[in-house]
Enzyme design. Structure first.
Site, mmCIF file in Angstrom:
data_model
loop_
_atom_site.group_PDB
_atom_site.id
_atom_site.type_symbol
_atom_site.label_atom_id
_atom_site.label_comp_id
_atom_site.label_asym_id
_atom_site.label_seq_id
_atom_site.Cartn_x
_atom_site.Cartn_y
_atom_site.Cartn_z
ATOM 1 N N LYS A 110 -4.095 16.065 -8.584
ATOM 2 C CA LYS A 110 -3.072 15.975 -9.640
ATOM 3 C C LYS A 110 -2.265 17.270 -9.706
ATOM 4 C CE LYS A 110 -3.746 11.854 -11.410
ATOM 5 N NZ LYS A 110 -2.726 10.843 -11.116
ATOM 6 N N ARG A 146 -12.701 18.610 -24.511
ATOM 7 C CA ARG A 146 -11.300 18.526 -24.060
ATOM 8 C C ARG A 146 -10.477 17.816 -25.121
ATOM 9 N NH1 ARG A 146 -10.611 15.751 -18.489
ATOM 10 N NH2 ARG A 146 -11.036 17.846 -17.708
ATOM 11 N N GLU A 200 -14.513 2.239 -15.176
ATOM 12 C CA GLU A 200 -14.116 2.282 -16.588
ATOM 13 C C GLU A 200 -14.328 3.665 -17.192
ATOM 14 O OE1 GLU A 200 -16.532 0.707 -15.207
ATOM 15 O OE2 GLU A 200 -18.395 0.818 -16.337
ATOM 16 N N TYR A 215 -10.211 14.898 -7.882
ATOM 17 C CA TYR A 215 -9.144 14.233 -8.661
ATOM 18 C C TYR A 215 -8.172 15.239 -9.294
ATOM 19 C CZ TYR A 215 -7.178 11.296 -12.423
ATOM 20 O OH TYR A 215 -6.343 10.629 -13.288
ATOM 21 N N LYS A 266 -20.664 -1.894 -23.910
ATOM 22 C CA LYS A 266 -22.093 -1.766 -24.216
ATOM 23 C C LYS A 266 -22.404 -2.279 -25.626
ATOM 24 C CE LYS A 266 -22.741 2.163 -21.085
ATOM 25 N NZ LYS A 266 -23.112 3.588 -20.949
ATOM 26 N N GLN A 279 -20.492 15.838 -26.131
ATOM 27 C CA GLN A 279 -19.247 16.235 -25.455
ATOM 28 C C GLN A 279 -18.058 15.644 -26.220
ATOM 29 O OE1 GLN A 279 -21.690 14.314 -24.234
ATOM 30 N NE2 GLN A 279 -21.050 12.925 -22.645
ATOM 31 N N THR A 280 -17.000 16.418 -26.324
ATOM 32 C CA THR A 280 -15.857 16.016 -27.158
ATOM 33 C C THR A 280 -14.644 15.662 -26.293
ATOM 34 O OG1 THR A 280 -15.357 18.366 -27.381
ATOM 35 C CG2 THR A 280 -16.486 17.300 -29.229
ATOM 36 N N ARG A 281 -13.856 14.732 -26.807
ATOM 37 C CA ARG A 281 -12.639 14.288 -26.119
ATOM 38 C C ARG A 281 -11.619 13.825 -27.161
ATOM 39 N NH1 ARG A 281 -15.300 15.951 -22.596
ATOM 40 N NH2 ARG A 281 -15.721 15.129 -20.518
ATOM 41 N N ASP A 304 0.864 -1.185 0.000
ATOM 42 C CA ASP A 304 0.000 0.000 0.000
ATOM 43 C C ASP A 304 0.902 1.238 0.000
ATOM 44 O OD1 ASP A 304 -1.653 2.118 0.408
ATOM 45 O OD2 ASP A 304 -2.610 1.331 2.219
HETATM 46 P P1 NAD Z 1 -5.526 1.997 -12.930
HETATM 47 O O1 NAD Z 1 -6.604 2.242 -11.933
HETATM 48 O O2 NAD Z 1 -5.728 0.911 -13.929
HETATM 49 O O3 NAD Z 1 -4.135 1.742 -12.201
HETATM 50 C C1 NAD Z 1 -3.782 2.383 -11.004
HETATM 51 C C2 NAD Z 1 -3.239 1.325 -10.075
HETATM 52 O O4 NAD Z 1 -2.817 1.958 -8.856
HETATM 53 C C3 NAD Z 1 -4.305 0.285 -9.674
HETATM 54 O O5 NAD Z 1 -3.871 -1.022 -10.044
HETATM 55 C C4 NAD Z 1 -4.406 0.425 -8.179
HETATM 56 O O6 NAD Z 1 -4.601 -0.803 -7.491
HETATM 57 C C5 NAD Z 1 -3.063 1.042 -7.821
HETATM 58 N N1 NAD Z 1 -3.126 1.732 -6.531
HETATM 59 C C6 NAD Z 1 -4.087 2.576 -6.086
HETATM 60 N N2 NAD Z 1 -3.816 2.935 -4.836
HETATM 61 C C7 NAD Z 1 -2.671 2.297 -4.481
HETATM 62 C C8 NAD Z 1 -1.915 2.246 -3.283
HETATM 63 N N3 NAD Z 1 -2.283 2.924 -2.205
HETATM 64 N N4 NAD Z 1 -0.794 1.485 -3.258
HETATM 65 C C9 NAD Z 1 -0.426 0.754 -4.349
HETATM 66 N N5 NAD Z 1 -1.113 0.756 -5.502
HETATM 67 C C10 NAD Z 1 -2.231 1.522 -5.549
HETATM 68 O O7 NAD Z 1 -5.276 3.403 -13.652
HETATM 69 P P2 NAD Z 1 -4.429 3.742 -14.955
HETATM 70 O O8 NAD Z 1 -5.389 4.066 -16.016
HETATM 71 O O9 NAD Z 1 -3.394 2.714 -15.175
HETATM 72 O O10 NAD Z 1 -3.743 5.110 -14.493
HETATM 73 C C11 NAD Z 1 -2.381 5.209 -14.095
HETATM 74 C C12 NAD Z 1 -2.070 6.648 -13.718
HETATM 75 O O11 NAD Z 1 -2.325 7.508 -14.841
HETATM 76 C C13 NAD Z 1 -2.897 7.205 -12.564
HETATM 77 O O12 NAD Z 1 -2.139 8.096 -11.804
HETATM 78 C C14 NAD Z 1 -3.978 7.976 -13.273
HETATM 79 O O13 NAD Z 1 -4.532 8.994 -12.465
HETATM 80 C C15 NAD Z 1 -3.201 8.541 -14.448
HETATM 81 N N6 NAD Z 1 -4.068 8.905 -15.581
HETATM 82 C C16 NAD Z 1 -4.721 7.929 -16.278
HETATM 83 C C17 NAD Z 1 -5.546 8.281 -17.325
HETATM 84 C C18 NAD Z 1 -6.303 7.256 -18.118
HETATM 85 O O14 NAD Z 1 -7.023 7.615 -19.038
HETATM 86 N N7 NAD Z 1 -6.158 5.974 -17.829
HETATM 87 C C19 NAD Z 1 -5.713 9.642 -17.676
HETATM 88 C C20 NAD Z 1 -5.033 10.600 -16.940
HETATM 89 C C21 NAD Z 1 -4.196 10.228 -15.896
#
Ligand code: NAD
Length: 329
Positions: free
Chosen positions: A155, A288, A193, A151, A202, A222-224, A56
């Site tokens: 960040k 965005r 998701e 969130y 879906k 909405q756009t992305r 953790d």
């Molecule tokens: P994800 O949820 O698939 O992976 C994040 C992982 O972090 C998970 O496996 C979770 O178990 C682990 N985690 C959470 N808390 C924890 C803790 N206390 N100790 C150890 N592990 C922990 O998400 P992702 O899509 O792989 O995203 C990875 C990073 O990229 C994140 O910081 C996310 O905010 C950032 N991000 C992702 C996206 C996206 O579209 N996926 C967009 C912007 C930013």
């Protein structure tokens, strides 16, 4: 760095972390430490030849264990999900501040050479994202600060934590602002998701059941922009190895509406669905997309996988998972 220096990937049980570990292995890196809090059998990708640790990372001691002897640390660990999760779990999202803060402290003490932080387009000022026909976001649009509540604030704060650890303590931090990453081996159901995976699920469900209906969150206008996972993993490593120290966009510049995203997946699946719009569902900002002027200037590169191409692979993977009766995490 050389192939035998230790790389720690935090959040390796997740979508992007798992893909990064897979790519590092494929490149021949021999010392990889993969860390996540989830039990190993719940990791999207888990490799026996890697030093896997269940920790953790909100706890400082765990961060010491994660960063010990590491040359490079990638922080991809966060409690996160799509709009449905982040709009309803602001405190949980903000608690990820403990992960990055403790990791920065531990990385500094361990003398880590490079520290990567995964930030997000959610740091950008909401006032710049009110129109569907939004101007792509430039790096300077993060200030004056009005990020996504919960969130996005976490960040933005963690970006500054990285900046000040670099300026004051010499920890070589690198920060990417990811824009919607998608691809196989990620969350596709359960509430965390994101739009591309949710749409694939879906449409696949409609295809499998013959019930040709789909519900869409918001107006669908909405756009992305959506970045394919291989571009994300490539850009992340390129930035981490570089001397560029400011936060930088890592996203696709191919902007589509959610309706257009559904069109693409329908076409891939060969179905046409009746659409219902859930106007009170979480939908995030109206528009965005990523302005890639800076990444082009610095690296002569930007994410280039076309949405149609990436969605074909993503849809095929999610469809197969559903046919096999698998659940996401
Ligand atoms: P994800 O949820 O698939 O992976 C994040 C992982 O972090 C998970 O496996 C979770 O178990 C682990 N985690 C959470 N808390 C924890 C803790 N206390 N100790 C150890 N592990 C922990 O998400 P992702 O899509 O792989 O995203 C990875 C990073 O990229 C994140 O910081 C996310 O905010 C950032 N991000 C992702 C996206 C996206 O579209 N996926 C967009 C912007 C930013």
């Amino acid at each position: 760095m050389t192939n035998d220096q230790l790389i720690s990937v935090c959040g390796a049980g997740g979508f992007i972390g798992g893909a990064l570990v897979a790519d590092l292995r494929a490149q021949g890196y021999t010392k990889i430490r993969a860390i996540d809090q989830k039990p190993l059998d719940q990791w999207y990708q888990c490799f026996e030849d890697v030093e896997n640790k269940v920790l953790d990372l909100q706890l400082k001691e765990a961060c010491h264990e994660a960063t010990k002897d590491a040359h490079t640390v990638y922080n991809l660990a966060a409690d996160m999900g799509g709009m449905g999760f982040i709009e309803n779990n602001k405190a949980l999202c903000m608690l990820s501040v403990l992960i990055n803060t403790h990791l920065c402290m531990a990385a500094k003490e361990a003398g880590v050479s490079r520290f990567f932080y995964a930030s997000s387009a959610c740091v950008y000022n909401g006032d710049k994202q009110k129109s569907y026909a939004v101007a792509p976001l430039k790096e300077q649009d993060a200030y004056p600060a009005l990020p996504e509540d919960g969130y996005g604030w976490e960040k933005l704060f963690s970006e500054r934590m990285c900046r000040h650890f670099r300026e004051d303590f010499g920890l070589q931090t690198r920060i990417a602002r990811y824009h919607n990453v998608y691809g196989p081996f990620g969350t596709w159901d359960g509430g965390r998701e994101k739009a591309p995976a949710a749409v694939c699920r879906k449409v696949a469900l409609a295809k499998l059941t013959g019930k040709h209906e789909i519900d869409i969150w918001g107006t669908g206008e909405q756009t992305r922009s959506f970045m394919y996972i291989t571009d994300c993993v490539e850009g992340t490593q390129m930035l981490t190895a570089s001397n560029y120290v400011e936060p930088i966009n890592l996203g696709s510049a191919e902007m589509v509406s959610i309706n257009q995203l559904v069109d693409i997946v329908e076409e891939i699946a060969g179905v046409k669905l009746n659409r219902t719009y859930q106007l009170d569902a979480p939908k995030g900002v109206n528009g965005r997309s990523s302005d890639n002027t800076l990444i082009q200037q610095i690296f002569g590169w930007e994410p280039s996988t076309r949405l149609r191409e990436g969605m074909e692979k993503t849809y095929a993977w999610i469809y197969d998972e559903m046919v096999r009766g698998k659940k996401s995490l």
